[in-house]
Design a protein around this motif. Sequence first.
Motif, mmCIF file in Angstrom:
data_model
loop_
_atom_site.group_PDB
_atom_site.id
_atom_site.type_symbol
_atom_site.label_atom_id
_atom_site.label_comp_id
_atom_site.label_asym_id
_atom_site.label_seq_id
_atom_site.Cartn_x
_atom_site.Cartn_y
_atom_site.Cartn_z
ATOM 1 N N GLU A 83 -4.553 -1.353 9.601
ATOM 2 C CA GLU A 83 -4.471 -2.801 9.336
ATOM 3 C C GLU A 83 -3.032 -3.288 9.475
ATOM 4 O O GLU A 83 -2.753 -4.292 10.134
ATOM 5 C CB GLU A 83 -4.975 -3.127 7.921
ATOM 6 C CG GLU A 83 -6.472 -3.172 7.771
ATOM 7 C CD GLU A 83 -7.092 -1.804 7.615
ATOM 8 O OE1 GLU A 83 -6.351 -0.805 7.440
ATOM 9 O OE2 GLU A 83 -8.329 -1.698 7.683
ATOM 10 N N ARG A 93 0.810 -1.224 0.000
ATOM 11 C CA ARG A 93 0.000 0.000 0.000
ATOM 12 C C ARG A 93 0.841 1.271 0.000
ATOM 13 O O ARG A 93 0.322 2.341 -0.309
ATOM 14 C CB ARG A 93 -0.969 -0.007 1.189
ATOM 15 C CG ARG A 93 -2.018 -1.101 1.101
ATOM 16 C CD ARG A 93 -3.316 -0.716 1.726
ATOM 17 N NE ARG A 93 -3.286 -0.663 3.189
ATOM 18 C CZ ARG A 93 -4.392 -0.412 3.909
ATOM 19 N NH1 ARG A 93 -5.554 -0.156 3.300
ATOM 20 N NH2 ARG A 93 -4.333 -0.379 5.223
ATOM 21 N N THR A 116 -5.119 4.489 8.520
ATOM 22 C CA THR A 116 -5.840 3.333 9.025
ATOM 23 C C THR A 116 -4.771 2.415 9.611
ATOM 24 O O THR A 116 -3.578 2.725 9.499
ATOM 25 C CB THR A 116 -6.627 2.639 7.895
ATOM 26 O OG1 THR A 116 -7.331 1.535 8.448
ATOM 27 C CG2 THR A 116 -5.712 2.136 6.795
ATOM 28 N N ARG A 170 -5.729 11.633 6.384
ATOM 29 C CA ARG A 170 -5.910 11.311 4.969
ATOM 30 C C ARG A 170 -5.920 12.625 4.196
ATOM 31 O O ARG A 170 -6.746 13.496 4.494
ATOM 32 C CB ARG A 170 -7.222 10.552 4.720
ATOM 33 C CG ARG A 170 -7.244 9.177 5.374
ATOM 34 C CD ARG A 170 -8.537 8.430 5.169
ATOM 35 N NE ARG A 170 -8.508 7.153 5.869
ATOM 36 C CZ ARG A 170 -9.523 6.303 5.898
ATOM 37 N NH1 ARG A 170 -10.669 6.594 5.277
ATOM 38 N NH2 ARG A 170 -9.433 5.162 6.542
HETATM 39 O O1 9G3 Z 1 -9.886 2.326 6.145
HETATM 40 C C1 9G3 Z 1 -10.276 1.494 5.399
HETATM 41 C C2 9G3 Z 1 -10.728 0.144 5.818
HETATM 42 C C3 9G3 Z 1 -11.019 0.059 7.275
HETATM 43 C C4 9G3 Z 1 -12.218 0.890 7.659
HETATM 44 C C5 9G3 Z 1 -12.543 0.565 9.091
HETATM 45 C C6 9G3 Z 1 -11.392 0.795 10.006
HETATM 46 C C7 9G3 Z 1 -10.140 0.145 9.519
HETATM 47 N N1 9G3 Z 1 -9.893 0.426 8.098
HETATM 48 C C8 9G3 Z 1 -10.319 1.720 3.917
HETATM 49 N N2 9G3 Z 1 -9.432 2.827 3.594
HETATM 50 C C9 9G3 Z 1 -9.974 4.016 3.245
HETATM 51 N N3 9G3 Z 1 -9.228 5.075 2.950
HETATM 52 C C10 9G3 Z 1 -7.852 4.992 3.028
HETATM 53 C C11 9G3 Z 1 -7.072 6.119 2.773
HETATM 54 C C12 9G3 Z 1 -5.698 6.015 2.856
HETATM 55 CL CL1 9G3 Z 1 -4.702 7.378 2.561
HETATM 56 C C13 9G3 Z 1 -5.091 4.804 3.191
HETATM 57 F F1 9G3 Z 1 -3.750 4.763 3.285
HETATM 58 C C14 9G3 Z 1 -5.860 3.681 3.460
HETATM 59 C C15 9G3 Z 1 -7.245 3.786 3.378
HETATM 60 C C16 9G3 Z 1 -8.084 2.652 3.685
HETATM 61 O O2 9G3 Z 1 -7.623 1.542 4.026
#
Ligand code: 9G3
Length: 566
Positions: free
Chosen positions: A111, A85, A109, A140
């Motif tokens: 993960e 990512r 986030t 973000r």
């Molecule tokens: O956030 C999630 C999935 C879940 C949602 C519930 C809590 C845990 N994450 C999806 N998402 C959305 N916008 C993002 C923006 C950026 Cl810049 C990033 F690097 C990663 C993400 C990203 O992964």
Amino acid sequence: MRQSNLLIPTLREVPAEADLKSHQLLLKAGFIRQLASGVYNFLPLGKRVLRKVENIVREEMDRAGAQEVQMPALQPAELWQTTGRWNTMGQELMRLKDRHERDFALGATHEEVVTALVRDEVNSYKKLPFTLYQIQAKYRDEKRPRFGLLRGREFLMKDAYSFHEDFDSLDETYEVIFNAYKRIFERCGLNFRAVIADSGAMGGKDTHEFMVLSEVGEDTIAYSNESDFAANIEMAPVVPNYEKSAEEAKPLEKVETPNAKTMQEVADFLGHDLDQGMKAIMFKVDEQFVMVVTRGDHEVNDVKLKNLYEAEIVELASEEETKEVIGAGFGSLGPINVPENVDVVADHAVEYLVNATCGANEDGYHYKNVSPERDFKVNQYADLRFIQEGDLSPDGNGTIEFARGIEVGHVFKLGTKYADDLGATFLNKEGRAQTYVMGCYGIGVSRTLASIVEQYHDDNGIVWPKNLAPFQAHLINLNVKKEEQVELADDIYNKLLDAGIDVLYDDRQERPGVKFNDSDLIGVPYRIVIGKRASEGYVEFKHRQTGDQEDIHNDDLLNHLKNLLG
Ligand SMILES: O=C(C[C@@H]1CCCCN1)Cn1cnc2cc(Cl)c(F)cc2c1=O
Ligand SMILES: [Mg+2]
């Protein structure tokens, strides 16, 4: 608390940069102040409400058996490089270097972080399942931050992550947290729907979004008017309940259609309705050219196309690419005689057409009396169109209506992707290393606060639900120069404090009009006004929401208020 000491910079005018009601009111009532685009200070009143929303979330997550942790916002790039990512996330991922020139991401986030933590700290099936959560700032770099707290660049999120031996266990936790979310948003007094959603870049199986119904919502929800079916319009499946027209298939005919470009122009020129025409749109699906054919009155759903091909990237082909590949530009495309290197897929509705029209893949020409199967072949028929109002609900009950929604929650059955990428395994019952199955669950806490204001306000200001208001009662002394009024007000203030009631005491040297305007803006549910009848021991009691007011004797005030607060 005494208002003379509190930082509550209310405004008389609507701030120019705010066009959304909740954004305007949170600024006017002195709850927040913008530091930079999409970046906000929470002032004392805003912080008090934010903490109340957080605590509802915390109580329900704890009740669901989740454990609160706090993970860093500063995240080593290596973690994001391991899952890929670091590269796939564009400019939205905020990045910085430390003093040693090492790359870091600011947490958008978690993960990667949580999976690395569990990989290194948990190793036995005996410890499964468990769920970790945090309530923490996320970063973000939105291209267009707007609508105040609804789309910020730093915002408060509750994010939770669950770890399992298998998908059955994930399904159980998913349901427990799904129900916790319903309790959270009910306790926040929000009118919301849990909708079937698209998992986007996260992949995985089921996913639901929690949408607050609001005219200013950026998402569209398709819901049944007779059942609890609801889906993000990106995902809402279409039931192909079409019937083949009984018309005789006439011989195919190529006709010149000068200057007829749009579906409507072609339909008008050839004298038929839109639903007798076929629309052909060229896409690039991970570099593969795909012509998507739909009935003229339907729209291609690019998310369904992406899911059909399980693609990374789906984008419209440009007109020049299309001319190169097909030999004709937009407005003359159709599924007849399409080059081999172009996939042709069609929405189910197309299959039921008889004597339809379509582009002839030659500028200025169309075919009429087109019959699928006789005149063209498709790679496959699939559900490729956006659902429309009036369509049959996919669950067979009622018909579809649309509403706009603000996404305040999103829950995912992630699967094994992150544990796979990061080598997070546990020893299963047979003593073998097995990859974790994960779920992840998010709530936009600051976005939820703004959604509450969207739903609870009137022309004079915010009207907080009583369990979320920054204070439970607003005590206002209209004249700080009148000794008996000050005495009665101070007496009531101390009495309420001793009773454990959160009371905001307007003891300022201000005109009554200013005090009433501020009180309407701030939106505390119950107002106690000390005025002319102070000498008789009477106060004016007013309900912020209904405007009802009555004179109450000081001796009856505390019980009256306690009964209302429940
Ligand atoms: O956030 C999630 C999935 C879940 C949602 C519930 C809590 C845990 N994450 C999806 N998402 C959305 N916008 C993002 C923006 C950026 Cl810049 C990033 F690097 C990663 C993400 C990203 O992964
Ligand atoms: Mg989402």
